[in-house]
Write an enzyme that holds these catalytic residues in place. Structure first.
Site, short mmCIF file in Angstrom:
data_model
loop_
_atom_site.label_atom_id
_atom_site.label_comp_id
_atom_site.label_asym_id
_atom_site.label_seq_id
_atom_site.Cartn_x
_atom_site.Cartn_y
_atom_site.Cartn_z
N ARG A 130 0.85 -1.20 0.00
CA ARG A 130 0.00 0.00 0.00
C ARG A 130 0.88 1.24 0.00
O ARG A 130 1.95 1.24 0.62
CB ARG A 130 -0.86 -0.04 1.26
CG ARG A 130 -1.92 0.98 1.37
CD ARG A 130 -2.83 0.71 2.58
NE ARG A 130 -3.69 -0.44 2.28
CZ ARG A 130 -4.01 -1.38 3.18
NH1 ARG A 130 -3.55 -1.32 4.41
NH2 ARG A 130 -4.80 -2.37 2.83
N ASN A 176 -0.65 -1.28 13.33
CA ASN A 176 -0.13 -2.31 12.45
C ASN A 176 1.09 -2.96 13.08
O ASN A 176 2.03 -2.26 13.44
CB ASN A 176 0.32 -1.69 11.12
CG ASN A 176 -0.80 -1.05 10.35
OD1 ASN A 176 -1.68 -1.74 9.86
ND2 ASN A 176 -0.78 0.27 10.27
N ASP A 185 4.58 -4.68 6.46
CA ASP A 185 3.33 -4.95 7.19
C ASP A 185 3.22 -6.46 7.44
O ASP A 185 3.34 -7.25 6.52
CB ASP A 185 2.15 -4.46 6.34
CG ASP A 185 0.83 -4.69 7.02
OD1 ASP A 185 0.39 -5.86 7.07
OD2 ASP A 185 0.22 -3.71 7.48
#
Length: 176
Positions: free
Chosen positions: A23, A87, A103
């Site tokens: 992302r 996260n 992530d």
């Protein structure tokens, strides 16, 4: 090492363990940048997913990254209070004007009353097997879930009263 100055517009890139982009947040205003800490603010910023889909964030947010912790914290400012999305991730690194991290799927959503839910444990297990996360990464991430819960309960770091509000006020000074 190049570290952007406060007030700079940076991108945030999230990757997966296999090195693939996950992302991209197109524009975040850097509020504090050092070797160990990155704090940014954004509002209605364009986000691009790995498959090319895009969306725009709905509310102002203060993003907190630390080079010594395997998590990052986003405080989203809404009408009824600050919600946090945490996260579990690698510590961040600077790459020019880009803040990058990996992530690791596990997330914790924290509500304004400081109750929380752990999210995406099934996704974590799937990706842990598919991408062969080393045992030490699994251990580090599970330890950091506990550390993060401690921070939430103790109102430490970004969970401290007024942390998000104070950084949001600074963010507004760059939006003239």
């Amino acid at each position: 090492m190049f570290i952007p100055k406060a007030g700079s517009k940076i991108q945030i890139h999230s990757y997966k363990h296999n090195g693939n982009i996950h992302r991209v947040w197109e524009e975040t205003t850097l509020l504090k940048g050092t070797r160990t800490v990155g704090i940014g603010g954004n509002d209605r910023t364009l986000v691009t997913e790995s498959d090319g889909r895009t969306w725009i964030t709905r509310e102002p947010a203060i993003c907190y990254f630390h080079a010594d912790h395997w998590f990052n914290i986003i405080g989203m400012i809404r009408q009824d209070g600050v919600y946090y999305y945490c996260n579990l991730s690698s510590p961040f690194a600077w790459d020019g004007g880009v803040l990058k991290y990996i992530d690791y799927d596990l997330d914790i959503k924290v509500f304004p009353d400081m109750t929380y839910n752990i999210l995406d444990e099934d996704e974590y297990e799937l990706h842990r097997r598919e991408m062969n996360y080393p045992e030490e990464i699994d251990y580090i991430l599970k330890k950091n879930v506990n550390d993060l819960i401690h921070w939430i309960r103790q109102r430490k770091g970004p969970f401290a009263p007024d942390f998000v509000d104070n950084w949001y006020e600074r963010f507004l000074t760059y939006r003239s």
